[in-house]
Design an enzyme around this catalytic site. Structure first.
Site, mmCIF file in Angstrom:
data_model
loop_
_atom_site.group_PDB
_atom_site.id
_atom_site.type_symbol
_atom_site.label_atom_id
_atom_site.label_comp_id
_atom_site.label_asym_id
_atom_site.label_seq_id
_atom_site.Cartn_x
_atom_site.Cartn_y
_atom_site.Cartn_z
ATOM 1 C CD GLN A 86 -2.718 -1.280 2.487
ATOM 2 O OE1 GLN A 86 -2.611 -0.461 3.399
ATOM 3 N NE2 GLN A 86 -3.536 -2.332 2.586
ATOM 4 C CG HIS A 152 -2.928 -0.737 7.839
ATOM 5 N ND1 HIS A 152 -3.483 -1.330 8.960
ATOM 6 C CD2 HIS A 152 -3.517 -1.339 6.777
ATOM 7 C CE1 HIS A 152 -4.355 -2.251 8.584
ATOM 8 N NE2 HIS A 152 -4.393 -2.274 7.256
ATOM 9 C CD GLU A 245 -14.282 3.390 13.769
ATOM 10 O OE1 GLU A 245 -14.316 2.430 14.548
ATOM 11 O OE2 GLU A 245 -13.695 4.472 14.049
ATOM 12 C CE1 TYR A 255 -12.801 10.298 16.917
ATOM 13 C CE2 TYR A 255 -10.579 10.804 17.643
ATOM 14 C CZ TYR A 255 -11.852 11.223 17.304
ATOM 15 O OH TYR A 255 -12.181 12.562 17.372
ATOM 16 C CE1 TYR A 266 -10.202 -7.890 6.319
ATOM 17 C CE2 TYR A 266 -8.284 -7.505 7.703
ATOM 18 C CZ TYR A 266 -9.254 -7.039 6.836
ATOM 19 O OH TYR A 266 -9.282 -5.702 6.498
#
Length: 376
Positions: A86, A152, A245, A255, A266
């Site tokens: 990513q 991430h 979210e 959070y 998963y």
């Protein structure tokens, strides 16, 4: 000859195609393909003259004309990136006073201590005889410690109304880091425009806490936008298996990830953490189960679509769609799903200076799309 063929190919790919006309709940609109041939485009920023800067994840910053025409050469002077998983060149943002300062900000995955981390640089955009270049490159942020994974990173860049730079990030796939105040992963970061730490950040002066942290407990934020009415930063983040979210980033708030989540592990679907609520931890404004993999985020405040004014638009990688959210203050009161499985994975959403909506599709042959109103 190869350069001429490349230029002809780019010119051909950049001609806007006759668009599809669609009817949504409130608006009839046309989707035009302005450009194809972008390699995993990630973010879009409008220059004052209407031209566009677009990041491609392999590490290129591209210039597009006001009509979407793709210039043949990328902007020179960009930082080296790690384009694995990513990672790569991610967000692009302009300084709030870009006309005076010329600063362009880039978020990307960069090398750090035998691993990689989310990093931010700024450089001045200069035009030397038609060759665009970033000069005076300055590293203003490095997420520490480094991570060994290639997932991430986040990352979105948003300036608030006071000129503070917010960096919405991920926890690098190491979930416990999101709760550690001496670790920058899994946090939203607030800096001054030159990278210094604002003295009024919520954890400034607290022993064992990093002064750049604005909020904590985030899994992987890939959408962020300034609410023009309230001045607050809203952000979307990827949950695991479910539990994506939408949050309002507020100073010092937690959070919850990975202590609370609406998602699950998963494969097994087993529980993560302690459940969905815990005292002292924030609830999302809105959550998606099953996941939609939300990415770019934009409040619509233009004039081209009066019926959509004040709505929030989120790109979605899963289901390849654009999500429209109607709001009542801080509450989501209605959701409409547009373009589902029509154009590809929607990575970024922006409102142009013309009041039209622009989208990037995250594909090997990525596209720049434009939504225009069609009279009934």
């Amino acid at each position: 000859m190869p350069h001429i063929l490349l230029l002809l190919s780019l010119l051909t790919s950049a001609v806007a195609c006759a668009g599809d006309v669609m009817q949504s709940e409130k608006v009839r609109f046309e989707v035009s393909v302005l450009t194809r041939g972008l390699t995993h485009p990630w973010s879009l920023a409008f220059l004052p003259d209407g031209r566009m800067l677009v990041t491609e994840r392999p590490g290129r910053l591209r210039l597009l004309g006001r009509d979407g025409l793709l210039q043949p050469e990328p902007v020179a002077g960009t930082p080296a990136v790690i384009a694995r998983g990513q990672g790569g060149l991610l967000d692009v943002a302009l300084h709030p006073d870009f006309v005076r300062t010329g600063w362009v900000y880039l978020a990307y995955a960069g090398a750090e201590d035998r691993g990689s981390s989310t990093q931010v640089v700024r450089g001045k955009l200069t035009d030397d005889a038609g060759v665009l270049r970033l000069t005076q490159l300055q590293q203003i942020y490095r997420q520490k410690p480094a991570g060994s994974s290639d997932v991430h990173y986040g990352a979105r860049l948003v300036f608030d109304k006071q000129g503070g730079l917010h960096i919405a990030q991920g926890e690098r796939g190491e979930m416990q880091r999101a709760q550690q105040l001496d670790d920058l992963a899994g946090k939203s970061i607030r800096l001054l425009d030159d990278g210094r730490y604002p003295p009024d950040n919520p954890f400034a002066g607290r022993k064992g806490a990093h002064p750049a942290i604005y909020s904590l407990g985030h899994r992987n934020m890939q959408g962020a936008a300034l609410n023009p009415q309230t001045g607050e930063i809203w952000a979307t983040e990827h949950g695991p298996q479910g539990g994506d979210e939408l949050n309002i980033l507020r100073a010092g708030r937690n959070y919850g990830w990975p202590v609370i989540t609406y998602g699950a592990n998963y494969g097994s679907g087993s529980k993560i953490g302690e459940g969905t609520t815990k005292a002292g931890m924030e609830q999302p404004i809105h959550q998606w189960t099953p996941s939609i993999a939300p990415s770019g985020l934009a409040f619509y405040a233009g004039s081209a679509f009066p019926a959509w004014r004040g709505n929030l638009f989120a790109g979605a990688l899963k289901y390849q769609m654009l999500v429209r959210l109607e709001l009542d203050g801080d509450r989501v009161i209605h959701e409409e799903r547009l373009l589902q499985n029509r154009y590809g994975r929607i990575r970024d959403v922006r409102t142009g200076p013309d009041g039209l909506i622009y989208l990037l599709t995250d594909e090997e042959d990525g596209a720049l799309l434009r939504l225009s109103p069609v009279p009934r």
